[in-house]
Structure formats: C-alpha cells, structure tokens
Scaffold this motif. Sequence first.
Motif, PDB file in Angstrom:
ATOM      1  N   PHE A 213      43.168  -0.112  14.580  1.00  0.00           N
ATOM      2  CA  PHE A 213      43.240  -0.356  16.018  1.00  0.00           C
ATOM      3  C   PHE A 213      43.865   0.835  16.734  1.00  0.00           C
ATOM      4  CE2 PHE A 213      43.209  -4.479  13.972  1.00  0.00           C
ATOM      5  CZ  PHE A 213      42.217  -5.143  14.680  1.00  0.00           C
ATOM      6  N   HIS A 215      45.027   2.336  20.548  1.00  0.00           N
ATOM      7  CA  HIS A 215      45.292   2.036  21.951  1.00  0.00           C
ATOM      8  C   HIS A 215      44.419   2.940  22.820  1.00  0.00           C
ATOM      9  CE1 HIS A 215      47.407   1.464  25.752  1.00  0.00           C
ATOM     10  NE2 HIS A 215      47.957   0.386  25.207  1.00  0.00           N
ATOM     11  N   LEU A 252      48.003  -8.472  11.487  1.00  0.00           N
ATOM     12  CA  LEU A 252      47.825  -8.339  12.930  1.00  0.00           C
ATOM     13  C   LEU A 252      48.208  -9.635  13.642  1.00  0.00           C
ATOM     14  CD1 LEU A 252      46.758  -6.742  15.419  1.00  0.00           C
ATOM     15  CD2 LEU A 252      44.528  -7.816  14.956  1.00  0.00           C
ATOM     16  N   SER A 296      52.257   3.355  18.583  1.00  0.00           N
ATOM     17  CA  SER A 296      52.255   2.475  17.411  1.00  0.00           C
ATOM     18  C   SER A 296      51.582   1.155  17.767  1.00  0.00           C
ATOM     19  CB  SER A 296      53.687   2.206  16.938  1.00  0.00           C
ATOM     20  OG  SER A 296      54.378   1.377  17.875  1.00  0.00           O
ATOM     21  N   LEU A 297      51.095   0.454  16.757  1.00  0.00           N
ATOM     22  CA  LEU A 297      50.428  -0.819  17.004  1.00  0.00           C
ATOM     23  C   LEU A 297      51.388  -1.812  17.656  1.00  0.00           C
ATOM     24  CD1 LEU A 297      47.826  -2.423  16.757  1.00  0.00           C
ATOM     25  CD2 LEU A 297      48.531  -3.114  14.462  1.00  0.00           C
TER      26      LEU A 297
END
Length: 315
Positions: A213, A215, A252, A296-297
């Motif tokens: 993922f 951003h 997640l 970062s996630l």
Amino acid sequence: MITPDAKIFIAGHRGLVGSALVQELKNQGFHNLILKTRSELDLLDTVLVADFFATEKPDYVFLAAAKVGGILANDTYPAEFIYENLQIQNNIIHHSYLNQVTRLLFLGSSCIYPKLCPQPMREDYLLTDTLEKTNEAYAIAKIAGLKLCEYYKKQYDFDALSVMPTNLYGPNDHFDLHTSHVLPAMIRKFHEAKIVGHSPVTLWGTGTPMREFLHVEDLARACLFLMQQPVNKIIHSLYNIGVGKDITIKELATLIQRIVGHTGELIWDSSKPDGTPKKLLDINRIQTLGWQAEISLKDGVQKTYEWYLQSLIKS
C-alpha cells in the motif's frame, strides 16, 4: 528542472491521484496549473482536445484521467472501459506530441501485469503471460497507453514515460463498500461498527493474502520527482512506484481496527475468496534514481481516517 511558472496540465485533477498531484505541485511552488473538469473539456472528444492543446500549449502533462471501477463494473462494462480509456489516452498523448509538450507522464495500473506474475513484479514482466479476465479490458487499455508512450519516444523522440503505482490510498479516496478498494472499505466498516456500539466486523477471506500500500501523496512526490529528472537519467519507459514491502490483509485489518478505535469482534469469512496470494512491486528502477516512499502505513492510515472523518462532517 521545471520552472515555477511552467504551464502544467493535470488531466483528471479531481481524482485520487490527480488531486494529490495538484496539491504537491502547489506545495512545491508551481502556480500555472491547467485544470479542466469534464464539462469544460471532454477528453473523449478528439476535436475539443486538439483545440485545447493548440490554444493552451501546456509545457508538461500529467495523464491521470481514466474511467475506473471495481471488479463488477469492469466485468459488466468491458467495452466502455476499453473504448473510453483508449480514447482519452490517444487524444492526450498524440496532441501532447503534436504541440511539443516537454514531457508527459502517464499513470498505469497494477492490473497491467500478468495474473500469475512472479513476485516481486518487475517492469519487464509486462506481457509475459495472461491477464486477470475480470479487468482485462481496462488492463489492455492501460498497456496500450504505456506502449503508446514508449513508441512515440522511439519513433518521434517525444519525451513520454509511464509509472505503475501499487495499491493506493489517501485523501479523496472512495469509501463506498460496494466499489472501493480494501483499505478504505475497512476504514468505513470499522468506523460504522464503532459508532453503533463496537459491533462485530466481518471481512472476506482468510486474511492471509499479502498486499502493498502506497499513500497517494508519496505517489504524487514520485511523479513530480520523475518529471524533473534530466533526460539522460530517464533510461526506461516504465517505472514501478511502491514502498518495497507488503503486509497481510489480516495485519492491515488489525492496524486499521486499532487506529479507528473499534474494540468489537473481527470475523474472517473463509467461504469468500482471497484473491491473488501476493502482489508486490519491484521498485529498484526508481530507487536507483534516488526516490523512496516517506509515509509509513501507520501514519498514512491515520491521516486517511482523519480525512474520512472530516468528509463525514462536510457531508
């Protein structure tokens, strides 16, 4: 290097990627942006697009406009997806070339790679095997777009390149449970369960598939980074853009559940499909140029949840 007063056309400026590009360009001091809604410029209309380029003469073009949808929409309306995307791409790329645009950057999609692609997915794995059938029409259109860029570079020396981002999320994402991607759908599910007393949340599959993922603000920075590279540095026609690492869907879900503050039960419905076991991009090409993701996630999900909450207040 692009000067602050360069005329920059962002096709698809209202979408997830386009809106992030506009914001990043403004953040970096670019002020001469050309933004057109569909009512102002129908990108499917060749005559209108030709007139627009002849009149405006943009210096740089970010091609983020596309007809997009989920699996159901892609599978139900394949003729619309291939026709409209081919038409948009052909019009913008061709007339950018005719009007001597300095550089064009085209946005691809992860579905361009084979369904059973080796992991991590390298740019040269393109066209080495069959595509996923449910979104084949969209994938073929995107492949045609990046090949159009490649061949206009080869035949006409037109400076066009393509980027292939991994799974995106961030401000201006779609949170519709029927059409959105997994990350925004989880945010909405956990939030709605929280506000009704932390009711149980059921998610599809086993949670074991792995996904990457990125951003959308990191993608915007990557696109502008590539747009500003000297010609002699851009030696490839296609660049993957990702974070270089993946996470299980279960991890997640746990992260999002914690950020949203949902304390109810999390149920995995293993009767539902998991999809592809793993999808990870090889990002060596863009890393070699000196770019890497910054968000970062955890921070990205936090920012996206805050944006989602603000969008609920506004609506």
